[in-house]
Design an enzyme around this catalytic site. Sequence first.
Site, PDB file in Angstrom:
ATOM      1  N   LYS A 112       0.821  -1.212   0.000  1.00 57.96           N
ATOM      2  CA  LYS A 112       0.000   0.000   0.000  1.00 57.96           C
ATOM      3  C   LYS A 112       0.854   1.261   0.000  1.00 57.96           C
ATOM      4  O   LYS A 112       0.417   2.308  -0.452  1.00 57.96           O
ATOM      5  CB  LYS A 112      -0.893   0.040   1.235  1.00 57.96           C
ATOM      6  CG  LYS A 112      -1.740  -1.172   1.451  1.00 57.96           C
ATOM      7  CD  LYS A 112      -2.880  -1.241   0.499  1.00 57.96           C
ATOM      8  CE  LYS A 112      -3.695  -2.496   0.756  1.00 57.96           C
ATOM      9  NZ  LYS A 112      -4.880  -2.584  -0.068  1.00 57.96           N
TER      10      LYS A 112
HETATM   11  C1  LIG Z   1      -1.010  -7.742   2.369  1.00 53.87           C
HETATM   12  C2  LIG Z   1      -2.119  -7.661   1.384  1.00 53.87           C
HETATM   13  N1  LIG Z   1      -2.131  -8.492   0.346  1.00 53.87           N
HETATM   14  C3  LIG Z   1      -3.120  -8.467  -0.562  1.00 53.87           C
HETATM   15  C4  LIG Z   1      -4.165  -7.576  -0.461  1.00 53.87           C
HETATM   16  C5  LIG Z   1      -5.217  -7.587  -1.515  1.00 53.87           C
HETATM   17  O1  LIG Z   1      -5.034  -6.492  -2.398  1.00 53.87           O
HETATM   18  P1  LIG Z   1      -6.271  -5.898  -3.167  1.00 53.87           P
HETATM   19  O2  LIG Z   1      -7.236  -5.440  -2.139  1.00 53.87           O
HETATM   20  O3  LIG Z   1      -5.727  -4.768  -3.961  1.00 53.87           O
HETATM   21  O4  LIG Z   1      -6.828  -7.000  -3.988  1.00 53.87           O
HETATM   22  C6  LIG Z   1      -4.205  -6.691   0.618  1.00 53.87           C
HETATM   23  C7  LIG Z   1      -5.296  -5.711   0.802  1.00 53.87           C
HETATM   24  O5  LIG Z   1      -5.577  -4.909   0.002  1.00 53.87           O
HETATM   25  C8  LIG Z   1      -3.145  -6.699   1.543  1.00 53.87           C
HETATM   26  O6  LIG Z   1      -3.111  -5.825   2.539  1.00 53.87           O
HETATM   27  N1  LIG Z   2      -6.682  -5.184   2.141  1.00 52.62           N
HETATM   28  C1  LIG Z   2      -7.014  -3.815   2.230  1.00 52.62           C
HETATM   29  C2  LIG Z   2      -8.481  -3.564   2.074  1.00 52.62           C
HETATM   30  C3  LIG Z   2      -8.745  -2.193   1.516  1.00 52.62           C
HETATM   31  O1  LIG Z   2      -8.265  -2.160   0.217  1.00 52.62           O
HETATM   32  P1  LIG Z   2      -8.069  -0.872  -0.653  1.00 52.62           P
HETATM   33  O2  LIG Z   2      -7.016  -1.251  -1.611  1.00 52.62           O
HETATM   34  O3  LIG Z   2      -9.374  -0.594  -1.285  1.00 52.62           O
HETATM   35  O4  LIG Z   2      -7.660   0.281   0.195  1.00 52.62           O
HETATM   36  C4  LIG Z   2      -6.430  -3.258   3.508  1.00 52.62           C
HETATM   37  O5  LIG Z   2      -5.366  -3.698   3.897  1.00 52.62           O
HETATM   38  O6  LIG Z   2      -7.003  -2.414   4.138  1.00 52.62           O
END
Ligand SMILES: Cc1ncc(COP(=O)(O)O)c(C=O)c1O
Ligand SMILES: N[C@@H](CCOP(=O)(O)O)C(=O)O
Length: 461
Positions: A112
């Site tokens: 993120k």
């Molecule tokens: C460590 C981790 N892996 C994978 C994901 C999944 O990613 P996305 O929500 O973009 O599919 C998340 C949350 O978003 C996450 O925090």
């Molecule tokens: N896995 C995510 C969930 C939120 O996802 P986002 O990409 O829409 O912000 C988290 O870690 O919060």
Amino acid sequence: MKYISTRGQAPELTFEEAMLTGLARDGGLYVPAEIPTLSRDEIAALSGLSYEETAFRVMKPFLGDCFTDEEFRGIIERAYAGFNHAARAPLKQLAPNHFLLELFHGPTLAFKDFAMQLIGQLFQVALQRRNDRVTIAGATSGDTGSAAMEAFRGLSNVDVFILYPHGRVSEVQRRQMTTPADQNVHALALEGDFDDCQARVKDMFNDFEFRDGVKLAGVNSINIARVLAQVVYYFSSAVSLGAPEREVSFTVPTGNFGDIFAGYVAKQMGLPIKDLVVATNQNDILHRCLEGQGYHKGDTVPSISPSMDIQVSSNFERALYFAYDKDTSAVAQLMDELKSGGFEVSQGAMQALSETYKSGRASEEETLATIKSELAASGELLCPHGAVAVKVAAEQRAADVPMITLATAHPAKFPAAVEKASGQYPDLPDRMADLYEREERLSRIDNDLAAIEDHIRKNIA
Ligand SMILES: Cc1ncc(COP(=O)(O)O)c(C=O)c1O
Ligand SMILES: N[C@@H](CCOP(=O)(O)O)C(=O)O
């Protein structure tokens, strides 16, 4: 460059307006009206460039004239200066033609940070120029929240309120959200699961009186800028393995579908991607849908990869928009049906989805076994989310096409599961070594829109 809503009933916006707006006013998600492309020569020219320069060249076409080149270069430099690895997103080889893209060298140890650090800087420049301030509301299953707080803490023109599901994030994730001392960031522990958190955030956006009153903004992947910033590492990793001359595939641990959708955007821009593989944990609604079983909500079962414990996968709406050939009324209809439990995908859209995405799932046992076996095979200690993806990648990859599997978080964010699987306790980096001693600050809150809005109104500066 214009941005339009997946539901077709909201105004067209520039990049900066879409970024500051978050959810479209018709409840949809902003997408670029046309996805820009890079030529083979432009992609080849990325070879050997820094991550920062790659980010500039890949993202610039999406920005229109919202930021000058000089402003945007400065924003990118500041965004990635705090990363702990010179390559920012290094690739490690796990096996012949199987590579791990380590996306956890940012300040909060999850992928993120790539987008959040960047949009923190973009918000700051845009808000200062407009002499404006906003209230950011976000939902998190653990990682978005900590990354958002880290990117926006201490800024004078932003208050941040993060809803997380009480008792359903790891202790490290919780402490990352509850220990920043800065008074403009607030952790709200909601009685419910991640889907409840995300639904309440969308409810706030759809309550126009509240939305306009507090100048609501969003930094979840609702925000198209978040997704576009994630396109960059698809390019940097593919090019380092020989793109555009050589095709590559990606496997992505998936929950809210933002990361894998960024891969789709990279492919539409011209990056030669063979397969985009969606990897889910036991909450496998996306896998089942991509196998043709329709999209039907069930109960969320807590797992050892909690960040992917999701039933309502927000960005799947963007995938549907493209699979339905940009038919905004069809998307609006599906999202309406989702409110009462789910929907079936039309035959044409299903074909488009299966041409674009493959999928697989990993059970809890398989995830633990993968952490153990990968440590023995390559020496790499995976976090449970990365392990889900490595397990699925091993099933889906073709011998002659390099597979890049995304490692989305550092194992130290999930020490209990990692130690159980491997016998090794993953330590936090030195800069976070005192995380367990820092004082926590959080508010418990009911899953109730009025209570949440009231709390936010009372706590904005
Ligand atoms: C460590 C981790 N892996 C994978 C994901 C999944 O990613 P996305 O929500 O973009 O599919 C998340 C949350 O978003 C996450 O925090
Ligand atoms: N896995 C995510 C969930 C939120 O996802 P986002 O990409 O829409 O912000 C988290 O870690 O919060």
